[in-house]
Scaffold this motif. Structure first.
Motif, PDB file in Angstrom:
ATOM      1  N   VAL A   1       3.751 -16.218  17.064  1.00  0.00           N
ATOM      2  CA  VAL A   1       2.987 -14.986  16.862  1.00  0.00           C
ATOM      3  C   VAL A   1       3.860 -14.044  16.038  1.00  0.00           C
ATOM      4  N   ARG A   2       3.469 -13.850  14.788  1.00  0.00           N
ATOM      5  CA  ARG A   2       4.277 -13.036  13.874  1.00  0.00           C
ATOM      6  C   ARG A   2       3.695 -11.654  13.645  1.00  0.00           C
ATOM      7  N   ALA A   3       2.465 -11.400  14.086  1.00  0.00           N
ATOM      8  CA  ALA A   3       1.829 -10.111  13.803  1.00  0.00           C
ATOM      9  C   ALA A   3       0.968  -9.663  14.976  1.00  0.00           C
ATOM     10  N   VAL A   4       1.033  -8.371  15.265  1.00  0.00           N
ATOM     11  CA  VAL A   4       0.186  -7.731  16.272  1.00  0.00           C
ATOM     12  C   VAL A   4      -0.267  -6.403  15.693  1.00  0.00           C
ATOM     13  N   VAL A   5      -1.548  -6.068  15.877  1.00  0.00           N
ATOM     14  CA  VAL A   5      -2.067  -4.786  15.407  1.00  0.00           C
ATOM     15  C   VAL A   5      -2.968  -4.188  16.484  1.00  0.00           C
ATOM     16  N   LEU A   6      -2.881  -2.858  16.658  1.00  0.00           N
ATOM     17  CA  LEU A   6      -3.688  -2.148  17.639  1.00  0.00           C
ATOM     18  C   LEU A   6      -4.852  -1.461  16.935  1.00  0.00           C
ATOM     19  N   HIS A   7      -6.031  -1.540  17.531  1.00  0.00           N
ATOM     20  CA  HIS A   7      -7.190  -0.875  16.934  1.00  0.00           C
ATOM     21  C   HIS A   7      -7.024   0.631  17.086  1.00  0.00           C
ATOM     22  N   PRO A   8      -7.299   1.420  16.022  1.00  0.00           N
ATOM     23  CA  PRO A   8      -7.034   2.861  16.101  1.00  0.00           C
ATOM     24  C   PRO A   8      -7.955   3.623  17.035  1.00  0.00           C
ATOM     25  N   ARG A   9      -9.111   3.067  17.373  1.00  0.00           N
ATOM     26  CA  ARG A   9     -10.056   3.799  18.225  1.00  0.00           C
ATOM     27  C   ARG A   9     -10.385   3.063  19.516  1.00  0.00           C
TER      28      ARG A   9
ATOM     29  N   THR B   1       1.092 -10.805   8.754  1.00  0.00           N
ATOM     30  CA  THR B   1       0.801  -9.390   8.962  1.00  0.00           C
ATOM     31  C   THR B   1      -0.684  -9.163   9.225  1.00  0.00           C
ATOM     32  N   LEU B   2      -0.970  -8.112   9.982  1.00  0.00           N
ATOM     33  CA  LEU B   2      -2.336  -7.693  10.278  1.00  0.00           C
ATOM     34  C   LEU B   2      -2.430  -6.179  10.121  1.00  0.00           C
ATOM     35  N   ALA B   3      -3.605  -5.709   9.701  1.00  0.00           N
ATOM     36  CA  ALA B   3      -3.881  -4.275   9.632  1.00  0.00           C
ATOM     37  C   ALA B   3      -5.359  -4.069   9.933  1.00  0.00           C
ATOM     38  N   VAL B   4      -5.710  -2.927  10.540  1.00  0.00           N
ATOM     39  CA  VAL B   4      -7.102  -2.618  10.860  1.00  0.00           C
ATOM     40  C   VAL B   4      -7.329  -1.130  10.662  1.00  0.00           C
ATOM     41  N   ASN B   5      -8.525  -0.768  10.191  1.00  0.00           N
ATOM     42  CA  ASN B   5      -8.856   0.646  10.048  1.00  0.00           C
ATOM     43  C   ASN B   5      -9.969   1.047  11.002  1.00  0.00           C
ATOM     44  N   SER B   6     -10.313   2.334  10.988  1.00  0.00           N
ATOM     45  CA  SER B   6     -11.300   2.853  11.937  1.00  0.00           C
ATOM     46  C   SER B   6     -12.704   2.354  11.645  1.00  0.00           C
ATOM     47  N   ASP B   7     -12.934   1.860  10.450  1.00  0.00           N
ATOM     48  CA  ASP B   7     -14.250   1.345  10.079  1.00  0.00           C
ATOM     49  C   ASP B   7     -14.472  -0.076  10.587  1.00  0.00           C
ATOM     50  N   GLY B   8     -13.463  -0.657  11.200  1.00  0.00           N
ATOM     51  CA  GLY B   8     -13.609  -2.010  11.722  1.00  0.00           C
ATOM     52  C   GLY B   8     -13.308  -3.090  10.718  1.00  0.00           C
TER      53      GLY B   8
ATOM     54  N   HIS C   1      -7.363 -12.143   3.917  1.00  0.00           N
ATOM     55  CA  HIS C   1      -8.729 -12.272   4.419  1.00  0.00           C
ATOM     56  C   HIS C   1      -9.146 -10.948   5.041  1.00  0.00           C
ATOM     57  N   MET C   2     -10.406 -10.561   4.782  1.00  0.00           N
ATOM     58  CA  MET C   2     -11.002  -9.352   5.346  1.00  0.00           C
ATOM     59  C   MET C   2     -12.028  -9.766   6.394  1.00  0.00           C
ATOM     60  N   TRP C   3     -11.961  -9.131   7.547  1.00  0.00           N
ATOM     61  CA  TRP C   3     -12.819  -9.498   8.681  1.00  0.00           C
ATOM     62  C   TRP C   3     -13.559  -8.268   9.210  1.00  0.00           C
ATOM     63  N   ASP C   4     -14.756  -8.512   9.730  1.00  0.00           N
ATOM     64  CA  ASP C   4     -15.443  -7.484  10.511  1.00  0.00           C
ATOM     65  C   ASP C   4     -14.925  -7.569  11.937  1.00  0.00           C
ATOM     66  N   TRP C   5     -14.335  -6.480  12.423  1.00  0.00           N
ATOM     67  CA  TRP C   5     -13.645  -6.514  13.718  1.00  0.00           C
ATOM     68  C   TRP C   5     -14.583  -6.898  14.852  1.00  0.00           C
TER      69      TRP C   5
END
Length: 511
Positions: free
Chosen positions: A372-380, A415-422, A434-438
């Motif tokens: 596991v090389r990446a962890v990201v927390l959802h902002p909302r 790496t992972l990243a997420v924004n408030s729009d999902g 790759h872009m994903w719908d959360w």
């Protein structure tokens, strides 16, 4: 005296003669006395009166013409003529309406005995028992299977379909559960390459955006930290001091400090007013791969190849906790204000949720099969995602309950990243994004940007990515020594870039 004796002798002889005659009659003709049918009926009628007298007055309905009905008081046959009224009225001591919502009147408090046909139709309307369902399943023929094979599943409700099986003249219904399907994802505009920034002389390994969203920082394998203007992409400042690759950078929102860590085992605190190192945090025994700042308290958390994560007091430089438990390199660490306040991902393929106060593990998530090389927390939301070579997994705090897999990015995810729009972004070692719908896990875009001219095709890799604070730009750190900036395509619409979606079966496996 003699005469009296003679009379007594005569009486004795007569008595003996009569007794002998009586004994002979009994021996020839007498039999044991038993209860005959009449006495048996008398006893049964007495028992019926005693035990069932309260209900014996109730009539019996005759369903067919001239059909005898058994149930008389003494076992006699009772029959009703064809001219009799077949509908008997049954009244109870407590009047009650015939159904819910029916007013209690003189008409509704009288109930009529149901006919045999009514009883049969009511029985068919009732839900089938498990025994009937089992019987109907085994009674289905090959013809029934072929007959129902062509029915489209979309005509049925989303979670279950009602299947009718006809066999032996009776119809039964069985509830069949269908696999869950992916809901329609939210439409997101595609992202396109906006700017390529050059300047580093080695792999760009880390990114951080300052809280004011004016500039961002990168750390590189050329041992330097560079500060760039976010709007123009121009270099503002270079910081030197590390003697090996800079693997992690973070900018504090509580003080004018920049923190960095590297493969030289060093963790540094830079004062951005003087552009100098003002603190060192000593303790790790091997390369330090990542770091993160606690959002509400002056605490820094670092993780290392020595299989530990360390919690530091920023001001005193004290090593508050050494978080031990992983059995291999701890590659990534994230902090949040809510519990669990620290999350780590490791090359031992586990994720650990930590109790910051106690310095101990709250939960260990063992679902991944690779590092596991990446962890990201959802902002909302109170959720997070983890990336590994097997797939991306989503989890729910505080206990790390599994939500779903996001499969398809078949590469080593760095790496992972997420924004408030999902919008979830995953960057891989082979240079693909790759872009994903959360919410649904739908992969709506795949990007593989060309490497910088003069670089080898093999130098195509994404080491870090991050949204700026306006969430309108995505910054990536890459193996071709460049920093790439992406932004949403403003000209795209749902008509020009439709969602290529169909209700596929969700892959919500735990492993």
């Amino acid at each position: 005296m003699t005469e009296d004796v003679q009379k007594h002798s005569v009486h004795t002889l007569v008595f003996r003669s009569l007794k002998r005659t009586h004994d002979m009659f009994v021996s020839d003709h007498a039999k044991p006395i038993a209860l005959d049918d009449h006495s048996h009926q008398v006893k049964m009628s007495s028992k019926l009166k005693a035990d069932y007298g309260a209900v014996l007055h109730m009539p019996v309905l005759k369903e067919g013409k001239d059909r005898p009905m058994h149930g008389g008081l003494h076992g006699h046959q009772m029959s009703t003529e064809s001219g009799d009224d077949p509908d008997y009225l049954v009244t109870g001591t407590h009047a009650y309406p015939s159904g819910p919502g029916v007013a209690l009147t003189a008409e509704t408090k009288i109930h009529r005995m149901p006919s045999e046909g009514g009883v049969h139709s009511m029985a068919l309307a009732l839900p089938p028992s498990q025994a009937r369902q089992d019987a109907s399943r085994t009674a289905a023929s090959v013809g029934d299977i072929h007959r129902h094979a062509g029915i489209a599943e979309r005509t049925q409700p989303p979670m279950s379909s009602l299947m009718h099986i006809e066999g032996g003249g009776t119809k039964t219904s069985a509830l069949v559960r269908k696999a869950p399907t992916m809901p329609k994802p939210q439409w997101h505009p595609p992202w396109k390459l906006f700017r390529v920034i050059s300047g580093h002389l080695g792999w760009v390994r880390s990114i951080a955006v300052e809280p004011g969203n004016q500039w961002f920082v990168t750390g590189s394998a050329d041992r330097t930290i560079k500060i760039w203007d976010l709007a123009s992409g121009k270099l503002k400042l270079s910081l030197t001091g590390h003697i090996s690759t800079v693997r992690g950078v973070a900018v504090s929102s509580r003080s004018p400090y920049l923190f960095s860590c590297g493969e030289d085992k060093q963790v540094k605190c830079w004062d951005l007013e003087y552009n100098k190192v003002i603190r060192h945090y000593h303790g790790h025994l091997s390369a330090v791969y990542d770091l993160d700042l606690h959002p509400t308290i002056d605490v820094l958390v670092t993780c290392s190849r020595d299989a530990t994560a360390r919690v530091w007091d920023i001001r005193t430089k004290a090593n508050v906790h050494t978080l031990s438990g992983h059995t291999n390199t701890v590659a990534t660490v994230r902090c949040q204000a809510a519990e669990p306040q620290i999350i780590t991902g490791s090359h031992d393929s586990t994720i650990r949720l930590w109790d910051l106060v106690a310095g101990k593990t709250r939960a260990t998530l063992t679902n991944h099969k690779k590092s596991v090389r990446a962890v990201v927390l959802h902002p909302r939301q109170y959720t997070f995602a983890s990336g590994s070579a097997d797939n991306i997994k989503q989890w729910r705090f505080p206990d790390g309950n599994f939500i779903q897999n996001l499969s398809g990015h078949n590469a080593i995810i760095n790496t992972l990243a997420v924004n408030s729009d999902g919008v979830l972004v995953s960057g891989a070692d082979n240079g693909t994004i790759h872009m994903w719908d959360w919410r649904t896990g739908y992969n709506f875009q795949r990007i593989h940007a060309a490497v910088q001219p003069g670089s080898l095709d093999s130098e195509s890799g994404i080491f870090a990515c991050m949204f700026d604070h306006s969430e309108s730009r995505l910054i990536t750190a890459e193996a071709d020594k460049t920093i790439k900036v992406y932004r949403e395509d403003d000209t795209a619409t749902e008509e020009s870039h439709p969602v290529n979606w169909k209700p596929e079966i969700l892959k919500r496996k735990r492993f």
